[in-house]
Design an enzyme around this catalytic site. Structure first.
Site, short mmCIF file in Angstrom:
data_model
loop_
_atom_site.label_atom_id
_atom_site.label_comp_id
_atom_site.label_asym_id
_atom_site.label_seq_id
_atom_site.Cartn_x
_atom_site.Cartn_y
_atom_site.Cartn_z
N GLY A 66 -2.35 7.37 -7.83
CA GLY A 66 -1.04 7.88 -7.45
C GLY A 66 -1.17 9.29 -6.89
N TYR A 75 -5.72 -10.54 -10.53
CA TYR A 75 -4.53 -9.68 -10.51
C TYR A 75 -3.31 -10.46 -11.01
CZ TYR A 75 -0.43 -7.38 -8.49
OH TYR A 75 0.81 -6.82 -8.30
N GLY A 119 -8.34 -15.44 -2.12
CA GLY A 119 -7.22 -15.24 -3.05
C GLY A 119 -5.85 -15.31 -2.38
N1 LIG Z 1 3.55 -3.00 -3.89
C1 LIG Z 1 3.86 -4.29 -3.96
O1 LIG Z 1 4.10 -4.95 -2.95
C2 LIG Z 1 3.89 -4.97 -5.30
C3 LIG Z 1 4.12 -6.36 -5.34
C4 LIG Z 1 4.18 -7.00 -6.58
C5 LIG Z 1 4.04 -6.26 -7.74
N2 LIG Z 1 3.80 -4.91 -7.67
C6 LIG Z 1 3.62 -4.16 -8.92
O2 LIG Z 1 4.42 -3.00 -8.90
C7 LIG Z 1 3.76 -1.94 -9.59
C8 LIG Z 1 3.76 -0.69 -8.72
O3 LIG Z 1 3.13 -0.97 -7.49
P1 LIG Z 1 2.87 0.18 -6.42
O4 LIG Z 1 2.79 -0.47 -5.10
O5 LIG Z 1 3.84 1.27 -6.64
O6 LIG Z 1 1.41 0.65 -6.85
P2 LIG Z 1 0.75 2.12 -6.80
O7 LIG Z 1 -0.73 1.92 -6.86
O8 LIG Z 1 1.31 2.92 -5.68
O9 LIG Z 1 1.24 2.78 -8.16
C9 LIG Z 1 0.69 2.44 -9.42
C10 LIG Z 1 0.60 3.73 -10.22
O10 LIG Z 1 0.12 3.42 -11.53
C11 LIG Z 1 -0.84 4.40 -11.92
N3 LIG Z 1 -1.72 3.75 -12.91
C12 LIG Z 1 -2.50 2.65 -12.72
N4 LIG Z 1 -3.12 2.32 -13.86
C13 LIG Z 1 -2.71 3.21 -14.80
C14 LIG Z 1 -2.99 3.36 -16.18
N5 LIG Z 1 -3.82 2.53 -16.83
N6 LIG Z 1 -2.40 4.39 -16.83
C15 LIG Z 1 -1.56 5.25 -16.20
N7 LIG Z 1 -1.26 5.15 -14.90
C16 LIG Z 1 -1.83 4.13 -14.20
C17 LIG Z 1 -1.55 4.78 -10.62
O11 LIG Z 1 -2.17 6.05 -10.73
C18 LIG Z 1 -0.41 4.74 -9.62
O12 LIG Z 1 0.22 6.00 -9.50
C19 LIG Z 1 2.37 -2.45 -9.94
O13 LIG Z 1 2.37 -2.85 -11.30
C20 LIG Z 1 2.19 -3.66 -9.04
O14 LIG Z 1 1.36 -4.62 -9.61
C21 LIG Z 1 3.73 -4.26 -6.47
#
Ligand SMILES: NC(=O)c1ccc[n+]([C@@H]2O[C@H](COP(=O)([O-])OP(=O)(O)OC[C@H]3O[C@@H](n4cnc5c(N)ncnc54)[C@H](O)[C@@H]3O)[C@@H](O)[C@H]2O)c1
Length: 325
Positions: free
Chosen positions: A36, A141, A284
């Site tokens: 992030g 995932y 995948g």
């Molecule tokens: N972006 C999409 O299209 C999409 C689709 C389906 C689901 N999601 C889900 O939505 C959520 C957010 O997605 P995003 O696109 O904002 O992702 P992103 O990578 O931009 O944000 C995820 C954040 O979580 C933090 N993080 C990861 N593991 C961590 C941990 N163990 N402890 C503390 N912080 C941690 C990272 O540093 C990052 O800031 C995720 O769970 C993802 O699986 C996203």
């Protein structure tokens, strides 16, 4: 309400934080900053830097603040990476969430909204996909997310934790003024930012797979604008205030666009005729993922406002143009 937003330094979590703060909630962001960006965390939110895998850190957070609910975004999100490193996904997504659920339970926090994914369904036997469709993830995932949904169901049954699992289809787009958008690290795996890079840098765009069972042979996905997506969480929060239980909703529009159509829209909006290299499939990936959205529309009153492909692409383009100025 006082809300813990995990992953609030990420793409969707940072939009959620702003939306909650604008709606008069107070927010504590927890993020490891592994993937992030500190600069996207709204200054009105408290920030605790740490990893959900670290129990002592989590205990301190729950001792310091009294939360009314949790919106849990933190996790790794790249399906392709999970095919190379399944361990990362079972640890950082599933195991880390178990820590969070346990510490939340010990602190008496009983409302949680979880970022799940369309990836829990695997290759659909029927499109659009409704929430009761069998769950057969095709990559670690999706499996790591399905395991979390199942843990939540047990926590609900055993400990009375109420939850909403929102199964996002593809989150996309940026704030309409172009100030905030998608910046995934270490590598961007999503199509819109990647095509956008090609359009703005004059390079070619690699399109994975042209032999899928879809009208033009390229994968079809359902895109939801990030501003609409965060509204779905506000509605989910209202649901948890009015009703106890465990709820599952798809978040999409019910309309799919092929990778080729997305690339064409980016050509049109950017006015750049970049070249597209057709390459082999990415392991995948599935043919078509389109959400059935009747349930979320009917039960939560969800109505996407910004999720037409052109608005998604225009907002994203504005974000990337502003950044590269
Ligand atoms: N972006 C999409 O299209 C999409 C689709 C389906 C689901 N999601 C889900 O939505 C959520 C957010 O997605 P995003 O696109 O904002 O992702 P992103 O990578 O931009 O944000 C995820 C954040 O979580 C933090 N993080 C990861 N593991 C961590 C941990 N163990 N402890 C503390 N912080 C941690 C990272 O540093 C990052 O800031 C995720 O769970 C993802 O699986 C996203």
């Amino acid at each position: 309400m006082k809300i813990l937003v995990t992953g609030g330094a990420g793409y969707i979590g940072s939009f959620m934080t702003r939306r909650l703060l604008d709606g008069d909630h107070s927010v504590v962001v927890v993020d490891s900053l592994d993937r992030g960006h500190r600069d996207v965390i709204d200054g009105r939110a408290a920030f605790e830097e740490g990893n959900l895998l670290d129990n002592d850190f989590l205990k301190k957070v729950f001792e310091k603040y009294q939360f009314d609910g949790i919106i849990h975004f933190a996790g790794f999100i790249a399906m392709g990476e999970s095919m190379q490193r399944p361990d990362l996904y079972f640890s950082n997504n599933t195991f880390a969430t178990m820590n969070l659920l346990e510490e939340a339970r010990l602190a008496g926090v009983k409302k949680i909204i979880f970022s799940s994914t369309a990836g829990v369904y695997g290759t659909p036997s029927k499109v659009p996909i409704n929430e009761d469709h069998p769950k057969n993830p095709e990559n670690p995932y999706g499996e790591s997310k399905l395991m979390i949904e199942r843990m939540l169901a047990w926590y609900q049954r055993i400990h009375g934790v109420s939850f909403v699992a929102l199964r996002y289809f593809n989150a996309a787009g940026a704030s309409l003024d172009g100030r905030f958008g998608e910046r995934h690290t270490p590598e961007e795996s999503h199509i819109i930012p990647n095509v956008m890079k090609a359009a703005l840098s004059g390079s070619s765009f690699k399109l994975f797979g042209s032999d899928y069972d879809t009208p033009d042979g390229t994968c079809v996905r359902d895109y939801i604008h990030v501003l609409d997506l965060v509204e779905a969480h506000i509605l989910a929060l209202e649901r948890l205030i009015s009703k106890k239980g465990g709820f599952y909703y798809n978040v999409g529009t019910g309309k799919g666009f092929s990778n080729k159509e997305v690339a064409q829209m980016i050509k049109k909006v950017s006015n750049v005729d970049f070249s597209i290299d057709m390459v082999g499939r990415r392991p995948g990936d599935t043919d078509s993922l389109i959400a059935a959205t009747d349930k979320i529309r009917k039960e939560l009153g969800f109505e996407p406002k910004h999720s037409d492909l052109e608005t998604i692409v225009r907002s994203a383009l504005l974000f990337y143009k502003t950044r590269s100025l």
